[in-house]
Design an enzyme around this catalytic site. Structure first.
Site, PDB file in Angstrom:
ATOM      1  N   GLY A  71       0.801  -1.215   0.000  1.00 20.17           N
ATOM      2  CA  GLY A  71       0.000   0.000   0.000  1.00 20.17           C
ATOM      3  C   GLY A  71       0.839   1.272   0.000  1.00 20.17           C
ATOM      4  O   GLY A  71       0.522   2.226  -0.719  1.00 20.17           O
ATOM      5  N   ASN A 155      -8.428   3.734   7.761  1.00 20.72           N
ATOM      6  CA  ASN A 155      -7.907   2.701   8.651  1.00 20.72           C
ATOM      7  C   ASN A 155      -8.136   2.992  10.130  1.00 20.72           C
ATOM      8  O   ASN A 155      -8.218   2.081  10.936  1.00 20.72           O
ATOM      9  CB  ASN A 155      -6.417   2.466   8.382  1.00 20.72           C
ATOM     10  CG  ASN A 155      -5.603   3.741   8.357  1.00 20.72           C
ATOM     11  OD1 ASN A 155      -5.973   4.718   7.704  1.00 20.72           O
ATOM     12  ND2 ASN A 155      -4.514   3.760   9.073  1.00 20.72           N
ATOM     13  N   GLN A 183      -7.710  -0.888   3.107  1.00 21.78           N
ATOM     14  CA  GLN A 183      -8.610  -1.454   4.114  1.00 21.78           C
ATOM     15  C   GLN A 183      -9.907  -1.958   3.492  1.00 21.78           C
ATOM     16  O   GLN A 183     -10.640  -2.735   4.106  1.00 21.78           O
ATOM     17  CB  GLN A 183      -8.966  -0.399   5.175  1.00 21.78           C
ATOM     18  CG  GLN A 183      -7.820   0.044   6.041  1.00 21.78           C
ATOM     19  CD  GLN A 183      -7.334  -1.033   7.004  1.00 21.78           C
ATOM     20  OE1 GLN A 183      -8.054  -1.962   7.356  1.00 21.78           O
ATOM     21  NE2 GLN A 183      -6.087  -0.914   7.429  1.00 21.78           N
ATOM     22  N   SER A 203      -3.069  -3.852  -0.690  1.00 13.08           N
ATOM     23  CA  SER A 203      -1.947  -4.487  -0.005  1.00 13.08           C
ATOM     24  C   SER A 203      -2.294  -5.912   0.422  1.00 13.08           C
ATOM     25  O   SER A 203      -3.389  -6.155   0.936  1.00 13.08           O
ATOM     26  CB  SER A 203      -1.581  -3.644   1.220  1.00 13.08           C
ATOM     27  OG  SER A 203      -0.566  -4.291   1.962  1.00 13.08           O
ATOM     28  N   HIS A 205      -1.081  -7.895   2.886  1.00 10.06           N
ATOM     29  CA  HIS A 205      -1.138  -8.322   4.291  1.00 10.06           C
ATOM     30  C   HIS A 205      -2.354  -7.796   5.046  1.00 10.06           C
ATOM     31  O   HIS A 205      -2.568  -8.166   6.193  1.00 10.06           O
ATOM     32  CB  HIS A 205       0.164  -7.950   5.026  1.00 10.06           C
ATOM     33  CG  HIS A 205       0.317  -6.506   5.387  1.00 10.06           C
ATOM     34  ND1 HIS A 205       0.087  -6.052   6.663  1.00 10.06           N
ATOM     35  CD2 HIS A 205       0.690  -5.427   4.664  1.00 10.06           C
ATOM     36  CE1 HIS A 205       0.321  -4.753   6.714  1.00 10.06           C
ATOM     37  NE2 HIS A 205       0.679  -4.345   5.502  1.00 10.06           N
ATOM     38  N   THR A 241      12.838  -7.433  -9.902  1.00  3.95           N
ATOM     39  CA  THR A 241      12.376  -8.802 -10.140  1.00  3.95           C
ATOM     40  C   THR A 241      11.069  -9.059  -9.413  1.00  3.95           C
ATOM     41  O   THR A 241      10.913  -8.689  -8.254  1.00  3.95           O
ATOM     42  CB  THR A 241      13.465  -9.792  -9.662  1.00  3.95           C
ATOM     43  OG1 THR A 241      14.653  -9.522 -10.408  1.00  3.95           O
ATOM     44  CG2 THR A 241      13.036 -11.239  -9.884  1.00  3.95           C
ATOM     45  N   CYS A 329       1.403   2.521  13.371  1.00  5.94           N
ATOM     46  CA  CYS A 329       2.657   3.249  13.203  1.00  5.94           C
ATOM     47  C   CYS A 329       2.875   4.232  14.338  1.00  5.94           C
ATOM     48  O   CYS A 329       3.892   4.888  14.415  1.00  5.94           O
ATOM     49  CB  CYS A 329       2.650   3.993  11.872  1.00  5.94           C
ATOM     50  SG  CYS A 329       1.833   3.083  10.570  1.00  5.94           S
TER      51      CYS A 329
HETATM   52  C1  PLP Z   1      -1.773  -0.474   5.990  1.00  3.25           C
HETATM   53  C2  PLP Z   1      -2.205   0.673   5.137  1.00  3.25           C
HETATM   54  C3  PLP Z   1      -1.350   1.220   4.170  1.00  3.25           C
HETATM   55  C4  PLP Z   1       0.069   0.752   4.010  1.00  3.25           C
HETATM   56  O1  PLP Z   1       0.125  -0.493   3.373  1.00  3.25           O
HETATM   57  P1  PLP Z   1       1.499  -1.355   3.443  1.00  3.25           P
HETATM   58  O2  PLP Z   1       1.251  -2.493   2.512  1.00  3.25           O
HETATM   59  O3  PLP Z   1       1.627  -1.788   4.870  1.00  3.25           O
HETATM   60  O4  PLP Z   1       2.586  -0.470   2.993  1.00  3.25           O
HETATM   61  C5  PLP Z   1      -1.820   2.243   3.391  1.00  3.25           C
HETATM   62  N1  PLP Z   1      -3.075   2.705   3.514  1.00  3.25           N
HETATM   63  C6  PLP Z   1      -3.935   2.206   4.422  1.00  3.25           C
HETATM   64  C7  PLP Z   1      -5.328   2.755   4.511  1.00  3.25           C
HETATM   65  C8  PLP Z   1      -3.532   1.178   5.269  1.00  3.25           C
HETATM   66  O5  PLP Z   1      -4.380   0.699   6.182  1.00  3.25           O
END
Ligand code: PLP
Length: 383
Positions: A71, A155, A183, A203, A205, A241, A329
């Site tokens: 993300g 988020n 999210q 993203s 994860h 890569t 964070c």
């Molecule tokens: C977690 C998050 C991100 C960052 O994503 P990463 O893959 O951890 O860099 C960006 N935007 C929102 C709204 C998020 O919740």
């Protein structure tokens, strides 16, 4: 101690089915998709399949999907890539974004302002964190705008924005619209074309996929300045890569999320509403943050008067519950969240924030256990 995880907005455990799909690509099918030989071809075919799958799920074309590291990278590319390219194209110099963006958006815009002289204009939101569409329209008239960015679902407060309406307005003015759907894309149906989204970030994860992999969508014809230069991967927009197992994992995770979404959203909404009802009715000085109904089905967020959210998170952790205050964070950072200030909360109140986010391993029993201890912990900390 039996620990209960209630911080799915920070990250999610990987679904075992995702790991299973990824596993062959570490050892057997380890080729580099850019290689011409058998091993490379095999990996490339798998990446192409994943691209096709993701494109379908987001309602776009496969050649509009770019795999990246997550993300933050997508947010950076949307803002910096569009600002630089469009400034060269048409002299536009203004970045419009909402006060409830992730730091990957706001810090990128701030850097472009501080170090390169771009103008930044913050959109207006109401107390729930939803965009003022009239202000957006006025800003598009008043400024030479390079890019607009509005988070699909926030988020910290879970509020969902009217992305389709924002997209339509941006389209009228010919300005590319980026939405951070990190999210949102597991929980909400997103059709980038229908909603006039020009760019989108997601993203792995945050949707039971691997960390360090993500997807960026950019509509064809929109030119961005690449932020990672080198090899010709990803149509020369993103060198490096391919993370083949990660890409396979992302596609698997997104397709599982979409196919299981309806039932899972129903289940989570009931759990979420139990939390919201209990906390706002049973705990004095507690208030819901974000929209009461236009919110993510797994997201409950609050502020508490006369309380430090950080202390609350620590006390809950000691009791076996993993929650968060604001965003992950911010651990150890005593400053109130920009997003909570952005929706008009006082710094005092914003410091008393608690976020409880649910996921596929959350049960009714988890919630009962949390709610049985929460009022006591809050009362004790206030003493
Ligand atoms: C977690 C998050 C991100 C960052 O994503 P990463 O893959 O951890 O860099 C960006 N935007 C929102 C709204 C998020 O919740």
């Amino acid at each position: 101690m039996d620990r209960i995880y209630l911080d799915y907005a920070a990250t999610t455990p990987m679904d075992p089915r995702v790991l299973e799909a990824m596993t062959p690509f570490f050892i057997e099918d380890f080729g580099n998709p850019s290689s011409t030989h058998y091993f490379g071809q095999k990996a490339e075919a798998a990446v192409d399949m994943a691209r096709l799958q993701v494109a379908k799920l987001l309602g776009v074309q496969p050649d509009e999907i770019y795999f990246n590291s997550g993300g933050s990278e997508g947010d950076n590319l949307a803002i910096r890539g569009a600002a630089i390219a469009r400034n060269r194209q048409n002299g536009s110099n203004t970045i419009l974004f909402s006060p409830v963006e992730h730091h990957a958006i706001s810090s990128t815009a701030k850097q472009l302002h501080d170090e390169f002289g771009y103008e930044i204009v913050k959109l207006r939101v109401d107390n729930f964190g939803q965009i003022d569409l009239n202000f957006l329209q006025d800003s598009l008239v008043k400024h030479k705008v390079s890019v607009v960015s509005v988070v699909c679902a926030n988020n910290e407060i879970g509020t969902i924005n009217p992305i389709g309406e924002i997209g339509k307005i941006c389209r009228q003015y010919g300005v590319p619209f980026h939405s951070d759907t990190v999210q949102a894309c597991a929980h909400l149906t997103i059709n980038a074309k229908d909603e006039n989204i020009g760019m989108l970030s997601a993203s792995g994860h945050k949707l039971y996929g691997p960390k360090g992999v993500g997807v960026f969508y950019k509509e064809s014809g929109l030119h961005l300045s690449p932020q990672m230069t080198g090899g010709k991967q990803e149509n020369k927009l993103r060198a490096g890569t391919h993370n083949v197992p990660g890409i396979i994992g992302f596609a698997k995770a997104l397709s599982l999320a979409v196919s299981e979404r309806e039932a899972e959203n129903k289940r989570l909404t009931i759990l979420r509403d139990n939390i919201i009802q209990f906390v706002t009715q049973e705990i004095p000085g507690a208030r819901l943050t974000g929209h009461p109904t236009d919110r993510l089905p797994n997201h409950a967020s609050f502020v508490f008067e006369d309380l430090s959210g950080n202390d609350l998170v620590i006390a809950l952790d000691m009791a076996g519950f993993a929650c968060s205050s604001g965003s992950a964070c911010k651990v150890g950072d005593p400053k109130p969240s920009d997003i909570l200030l952005g929706i008009g909360l006082s710094p005092e109140l914003a410091k008393g924030s608690l976020r409880i986010t649910l996921g596929k391993y959350s049960t009714e029993e988890h919630i009962e256990r949390l709610l049985s201890v929460l009022p006591g912990i809050v009362a004790k900390l206030r003493k």
